[in-house]
Design an enzyme around this catalytic site. Structure first.
Site, short mmCIF file in Angstrom:
data_model
loop_
_atom_site.label_atom_id
_atom_site.label_comp_id
_atom_site.label_asym_id
_atom_site.label_seq_id
_atom_site.Cartn_x
_atom_site.Cartn_y
_atom_site.Cartn_z
N ASP A 9 4.37 49.98 6.59
CA ASP A 9 4.83 51.00 7.72
C ASP A 9 6.06 50.07 8.18
OD1 ASP A 9 5.12 52.65 10.16
OD2 ASP A 9 4.14 51.20 11.20
N ASP A 11 7.88 50.63 11.92
CA ASP A 11 8.05 50.30 13.18
C ASP A 11 6.64 49.87 13.76
OD1 ASP A 11 10.63 51.32 13.75
OD2 ASP A 11 9.93 53.52 13.67
N GLU A 18 9.59 48.96 18.87
CA GLU A 18 9.05 50.09 19.71
C GLU A 18 9.94 49.96 20.93
OE1 GLU A 18 8.68 52.73 18.67
OE2 GLU A 18 7.06 52.55 16.96
N GLY A 52 10.33 60.89 15.96
CA GLY A 52 11.36 60.75 17.18
C GLY A 52 11.57 62.23 17.72
N ARG A 55 8.37 63.61 19.23
CA ARG A 55 7.88 63.11 20.35
C ARG A 55 8.88 63.72 21.50
NH1 ARG A 55 8.60 57.34 18.46
NH2 ARG A 55 6.84 58.17 17.20
N THR A 119 7.05 55.33 6.07
CA THR A 119 7.41 55.38 7.49
C THR A 119 7.88 56.63 8.04
OG1 THR A 119 9.04 54.27 9.26
CG2 THR A 119 9.75 54.66 6.97
N THR A 121 9.67 56.93 10.47
CA THR A 121 11.15 56.82 11.12
C THR A 121 12.03 57.33 9.91
OG1 THR A 121 12.49 55.07 12.34
CG2 THR A 121 11.72 54.17 10.04
N ASP A 180 0.17 49.35 11.86
CA ASP A 180 -0.10 48.85 13.10
C ASP A 180 -0.66 49.76 14.10
OD1 ASP A 180 2.43 50.20 13.57
OD2 ASP A 180 2.40 49.71 15.69
#
Length: 234
Positions: A9, A11, A18, A52, A55, A119, A121, A180
């Site tokens: 991963d 981020d 972050e 994102g 989010r 990922t 991102t 994470d």
């Protein structure tokens, strides 16, 4: 298990990114004239939504009736501006790899392991990170990359890991994922991968049931035994 590849991963796993993402979001909101400001507690909750743009949509869905809301196209445009701002923050030296990451990747490469990213991102964010931390293009560090703009479903859906595995040409039993967060853990597990979790600033209070290992960071003294056996046989 015959370990042949490591899938990371980005981020929170490779670097504590972050806070920079949060800063970039807030600065972009202000630039757009939005009275939105994501504090750390807000962002901890928002990170449970992968991606994102997703989010932003989740956040504005919680706003009271009558509050300004962005259209889908506006969300895409704002996120594009935020990505540019995030890249500029990284380019100005506001980022370091987490402990042990550079060493692990170097040893894995020396041992002949394949290296991949999975990922949510975007690819520009990946490029910004590898340029800042390695001085190289992303593909020169991670020959296999599956990024969030290539899949329809973000983590915790396993689609991104399935894409990485397809590009590696390997079964999940011969790979190890590094994450994470809980949503990342569930994504990797959904693809059948054993997972090493290194909790980050925003995920240290989460439970990570099902992880093969949960360790503080990727410093050599914390490497799982199978990594030690594979990378340090000399």
């Amino acid at each position: 298990m015959t370990l042949q590849a490591l899938i990371f991963d980005v981020d929170g796993t490779l670097a504590e990114t972050e806070e920079l993402h949060r800063q970039a979001f807030n600065e972009t909101f202000a630039e757009w004239g939005l009275e939105w400001s994501w504090g750390r507690d807000d962002y901890r909750v928002l990170l449970k939504t992968g991606g994102g743009k997703e989010r932003i949509a989740a956040f504005q869905a919680s706003l009271p009736e009558g509050a300004r809301r962005l259209s889908g196209d506006e969300i895409k445009a704002l996120h594009k501006d935020k990505t540019t701002r995030y890249g500029a923050l990284i380019a100005h030296g506001h980022l370091e790899l987490r402990p042990g990451v550079a060493d692990l990747i170097e040893k894995a490469r020396e041992a002949g392991l394949k290296l991949a990213l999975a990922t949510t991102t975007s690819r520009p964010n990946v490029e910004a990170l590898t340029r800042a931390c390695w001085g190289k293009a992303a593909a020169d560090v991670f020959p296999v990359i599956a990024s969030g703009d290539e899949v329809a479903h973000k983590k915790p859906d396993p689609e991104i890991y399935n894409l990485a595995l397809k590009r590696l040409g390997l079964p999940p039993k011969d790979c190890m994922a590094f994450e994470d967060s809980r949503i990342g853990l569930h994504s990797a597990m959904g693809a059948g991968l054993p997972v090493v979790v290194t909790p980050s600033l925003y995920t240290d209070e989460e439970e990570h049931m099902g992880a093969a290992y949960r360790i503080a960071d990727l410093s050599r003294q914390n490497w799982p035994l199978m990594l030690v056996a594979r990378l340090c046989s000399d």
